[in-house]
Design an enzyme around this catalytic site. Structure first.
Site, PDB file in Angstrom:
ATOM      1  CE  LYS A 161      -1.642   1.647   4.041  1.00  0.00           C
ATOM      2  NZ  LYS A 161      -1.378   3.070   4.315  1.00  0.00           N
ATOM      3  CG  ASN A 162       2.265   2.661   3.560  1.00  0.00           C
ATOM      4  OD1 ASN A 162       1.105   2.979   3.253  1.00  0.00           O
ATOM      5  ND2 ASN A 162       2.627   2.436   4.795  1.00  0.00           N
TER       6      ASN A 162
ATOM      7  NE  ARG B 248      -1.513  12.184   7.438  1.00  0.00           N
ATOM      8  CZ  ARG B 248      -1.485  13.503   7.522  1.00  0.00           C
ATOM      9  NH1 ARG B 248      -2.598  14.152   7.736  1.00  0.00           N
ATOM     10  NH2 ARG B 248      -0.368  14.150   7.372  1.00  0.00           N
TER      11      ARG B 248
ATOM     12  CB  CYS C 112      -5.193  10.792  10.709  1.00  0.00           C
ATOM     13  SG  CYS C 112      -3.661  10.059  11.250  1.00  0.00           S
TER      14      CYS C 112
ATOM     15  NE  ARG D 116       0.239  10.664   9.676  1.00  0.00           N
ATOM     16  CZ  ARG D 116      -0.110   9.613   8.933  1.00  0.00           C
ATOM     17  NH1 ARG D 116      -1.296   9.087   9.085  1.00  0.00           N
ATOM     18  NH2 ARG D 116       0.717   9.141   8.014  1.00  0.00           N
TER      19      ARG D 116
ATOM     20  CG  ASP E  51       3.234   1.709   9.383  1.00  0.00           C
ATOM     21  OD1 ASP E  51       3.489   1.913   8.188  1.00  0.00           O
ATOM     22  OD2 ASP E  51       2.891   2.615  10.166  1.00  0.00           O
TER      23      ASP E  51
ATOM     24  NE  ARG F 212      -7.774   4.860   4.888  1.00  0.00           N
ATOM     25  CZ  ARG F 212      -7.211   5.970   5.325  1.00  0.00           C
ATOM     26  NH1 ARG F 212      -7.623   6.519   6.448  1.00  0.00           N
ATOM     27  NH2 ARG F 212      -6.235   6.543   4.655  1.00  0.00           N
TER      28      ARG F 212
HETATM   29  C1  EPZ Z   1       4.228   7.063   6.015  1.00  0.00           C
HETATM   30  O1  EPZ Z   1       3.501   8.144   6.581  1.00  0.00           O
HETATM   31  C2  EPZ Z   1       3.275   5.880   6.000  1.00  0.00           C
HETATM   32  N1  EPZ Z   1       2.110   6.183   5.195  1.00  0.00           N
HETATM   33  C3  EPZ Z   1       2.829   5.548   7.426  1.00  0.00           C
HETATM   34  O2  EPZ Z   1       2.029   4.371   7.360  1.00  0.00           O
HETATM   35  C4  EPZ Z   1       4.075   5.244   8.260  1.00  0.00           C
HETATM   36  O3  EPZ Z   1       3.679   4.997   9.591  1.00  0.00           O
HETATM   37  C5  EPZ Z   1       5.031   6.439   8.210  1.00  0.00           C
HETATM   38  O4  EPZ Z   1       5.367   6.737   6.825  1.00  0.00           O
HETATM   39  C6  EPZ Z   1       6.329   6.163   8.961  1.00  0.00           C
HETATM   40  O5  EPZ Z   1       6.943   5.032   8.440  1.00  0.00           O
HETATM   41  C7  EPZ Z   1       2.189   6.072   3.847  1.00  0.00           C
HETATM   42  O6  EPZ Z   1       3.233   5.757   3.294  1.00  0.00           O
HETATM   43  C8  EPZ Z   1       0.934   6.350   3.066  1.00  0.00           C
HETATM   44  P1  EPZ Z   1       6.391  10.510   8.055  1.00  0.00           P
HETATM   45  P2  EPZ Z   1       4.130   9.659   6.535  1.00  0.00           P
HETATM   46  O7  EPZ Z   1       6.322  11.723   7.188  1.00  0.00           O
HETATM   47  O8  EPZ Z   1       4.822   9.853   5.250  1.00  0.00           O
HETATM   48  C9  EPZ Z   1       5.967  13.778  11.451  1.00  0.00           C
HETATM   49  C10 EPZ Z   1       0.155   3.018   7.753  1.00  0.00           C
HETATM   50  O9  EPZ Z   1      -0.334   2.517   8.789  1.00  0.00           O
HETATM   51  N2  EPZ Z   1       6.054  14.755  10.358  1.00  0.00           N
HETATM   52  O10 EPZ Z   1       7.636   9.678   8.038  1.00  0.00           O
HETATM   53  O11 EPZ Z   1       3.041  10.597   6.900  1.00  0.00           O
HETATM   54  C11 EPZ Z   1       4.675  12.970  11.416  1.00  0.00           C
HETATM   55  O12 EPZ Z   1       3.644  13.679  12.068  1.00  0.00           O
HETATM   56  C12 EPZ Z   1       0.635   4.460   7.757  1.00  0.00           C
HETATM   57  O13 EPZ Z   1       0.282   2.404   6.665  1.00  0.00           O
HETATM   58  C13 EPZ Z   1       6.194  16.113  10.679  1.00  0.00           C
HETATM   59  O14 EPZ Z   1       6.224  16.460  11.858  1.00  0.00           O
HETATM   60  O15 EPZ Z   1       5.175   9.535   7.729  1.00  0.00           O
HETATM   61  C14 EPZ Z   1       5.058  11.714  12.154  1.00  0.00           C
HETATM   62  O16 EPZ Z   1       4.980  11.949  13.538  1.00  0.00           O
HETATM   63  C15 EPZ Z   1       0.424   5.153   9.087  1.00  0.00           C
HETATM   64  N3  EPZ Z   1       6.270  17.020   9.669  1.00  0.00           N
HETATM   65  C16 EPZ Z   1       6.522  11.502  11.740  1.00  0.00           C
HETATM   66  O17 EPZ Z   1       6.980  12.774  11.267  1.00  0.00           O
HETATM   67  C17 EPZ Z   1       6.237  16.646   8.352  1.00  0.00           C
HETATM   68  O18 EPZ Z   1       6.329  17.517   7.463  1.00  0.00           O
HETATM   69  C18 EPZ Z   1       6.731  10.482  10.652  1.00  0.00           C
HETATM   70  O19 EPZ Z   1       6.005  10.955   9.542  1.00  0.00           O
HETATM   71  C19 EPZ Z   1       6.097  15.271   8.044  1.00  0.00           C
HETATM   72  C20 EPZ Z   1       6.018  14.350   9.060  1.00  0.00           C
END
Ligand code: EPZ
Length: 427
Positions: free
Chosen positions: A22-23, A94, A118, A123, A307, A399
């Site tokens: 998915k990701n 998202r 979410c 996020r 995850d 989802r």
């Molecule tokens: C991706 O989310 C995945 N989603 C998430 O999987 C996964 O948990 C996450 O990466 C971490 O591995 C998809 O790929 C669709 P991040 P993403 O940007 O890109 C903070 C699932 O269950 N952050 O690495 O949103 C954020 O709030 C989902 O399949 C900022 O603060 O993850 C989080 O606390 C859930 N500012 C942390 O960083 C930003 O600009 C990691 O976020 C961006 C992120």
């Protein structure tokens, strides 16, 4: 809303085919915005988030064709006629925000709704926006929308992330493929899905080096062409079913499972007394003794994946001894805990630390899903709980996981889906 009825106590034995990630697939679809040619993706998972992304791309003007007829091979591409991503779609998923970089690169403008928070956290996407500004985008926030534009072609630059954000790395990497000159992403996310996206982009003519490492270098090209690309297997789906084998004391062969993408998870499973063996493209997981406790801290790749945290919380609920789980990636990713407690788990939460006192047995009860991975955590607990567990709000699960009840039932689980219109209304 659909719900599952699960009767616990049956070890899972047999084979489960792991589907496309998915990701990764969601981002590969967004990459379709980078070319007017057709990008053909195979091994696409049949899940609701993919449907949502296809709706989003269609309203941008792309043609999205289901070549296989069953949703597993999609062709995307064509002329972009609309550079706005509306709130009603983005707020549902998202990952929609990943159209921002491609739209900016291809059309020099984009108006994308802020995704909003979410269940698992606020996020923010500030790193996405700062990265794109480094490439020359002018970005303002107006009425809940990100308004981004550039007077001419984006220009390469050095993007330094304070921490390795997956989405921000992907948005900047996609935008940089069509920027003028070289872009360097420092402290890039290193997840296998980043490598998958880079490989697809390279198939489309992009020049990218270092994907999967801390520094990624992209040399912009004038245009990208179409390509055929197979989505990588879903390592989180694989890890999730490995947990199903472990918690039920079963023996599963996970086809397309790859321990290379799950090193931290495999190490933790083995520490808990689970056997894991890789032969060719099959990851075999079995456990014939009571699970042992352990300590987990979630981290960006190659650390233990956030995850997989909820799934392991279920596992450790019935392990011998006391375990500790520290969630460092998201600020609110323990919502499965009160539902696990309803099933008899002994879990204390203090901030980002959960302490799990393993119990011998869980007891079935009605519970509700709150987010994607929490949903499966409750299924895992229901598979081992005595009696009947009813899991409501299964739409969260749909989802991101394909055909869960079919895959589990085929290996001996007693699980069935009750669709909303099937519910027997009281007389
Ligand atoms: C991706 O989310 C995945 N989603 C998430 O999987 C996964 O948990 C996450 O990466 C971490 O591995 C998809 O790929 C669709 P991040 P993403 O940007 O890109 C903070 C699932 O269950 N952050 O690495 O949103 C954020 O709030 C989902 O399949 C900022 O603060 O993850 C989080 O606390 C859930 N500012 C942390 O960083 C930003 O600009 C990691 O976020 C961006 C992120």
């Amino acid at each position: 809303m659909d719900h599952f009825i699960i009767h616990g106590g049956y070890p899972l034995c047999g084979e489960i085919v792991i589907g496309g990630a998915k990701n990764s697939a969601l981002k590969l679809l967004a990459a379709g915005l980078l070319t007017s040619d057709q990008l053909v993706l195979s091994n696409v998972p049949r899940i609701d988030d993919i449907v949502t992304m296809c709706v989003l791309l269609k309203q941008h003007g792309l043609n999205v064709t289901d070549i296989s007829g069953d949703g597993s091979v999609l062709s995307v591409g064509g002329k972009i006629t609309n550079t706005e991503a509306p709130y009603d779609i983005v707020s549902k998923m998202r990952a929609s925000v990943l159209v921002l970089g491609p739209l900016l690169a291809r059309c020099h403008e984009a108006r994308v709704s802020l995704p909003g928070g979410c269940a698992i956290g606020t996020r923010p996407i500030t790193l996405h926006l700062k990265g794109l500004e480094t490439l020359g985008a002018n970005i303002t926030l107006e009425n809940g929308y990100i308004c981004a534009s550039t007077t001419s072609r984006l220009k390469g630059g050095e993007v330094v992330f304070p921490f390795a954000s997956v989405g921000a790395t992907e948005n900047v990497m996609m935008a940089a493929t069509l920027a003028e000159g070289r872009t360097t992403i420092v402290n890039a996310a290193r997840e296998p899905e980043i490598i998958d996206l880079a490989n697809c982009l390279k198939n489309m003519g992009a020049e990218i080096k270092g994907a999967g490492e801390k520094t990624i270098v992209i040399d912009g090209v004038d245009s990208l062409h179409g390509a055929h690309y197979r989505v990588m297997p879903d390592r989180i789906e694989c890890g999730t079913y490995a947990c199903a084998a472990a918690i039920t004391g079963g023996d599963l062969r996970l086809i397309n499972g790859n321990t290379d993408h799950l090193a931290a998870v495999v190490q933790t499973l083995r520490h808990c007394g689970v056997e894991v063996h890789q032969t060719d493209n099959v990851m075999r997981v079995w456990c014939k003794e009571r699970l042992r406790s352990t300590e987990i801290t979630t981290e960006p790749y190659p650390g233990f994946p956030t995850d997989m945290q909820a799934q392991f919380m279920a596992l450790l609920s019935v392990a011998e001894g006391t375990s500790k789980v520290t969630e460092t990636v998201f600020e609110n990713r323990f919502m499965h805990v009160p539902e696990l407690v309803r099933l008899g788990a002994h879990i204390d939460v203090q901030g980002s630390l959960a302490t799990i006192h393993g119990v011998r047995t869980l007891t079935g009860a009605p519970v509700k899903a709150t987010d994607l991975r929490a949903s499966f955590s409750l299924i895992l607990a229901g598979l081992v709980a005595h009696g009947e567990t009813i899991l409501d709000h299964v739409h969260h699960l749909d989802r991101g996981y394909e055909a869960v009840e079919r895959k589990l039932s085929a290996c001996g689980a007693k699980i069935e889906r009750v669709q909303k219109n099937q519910e027997i209304k009281p007389v």
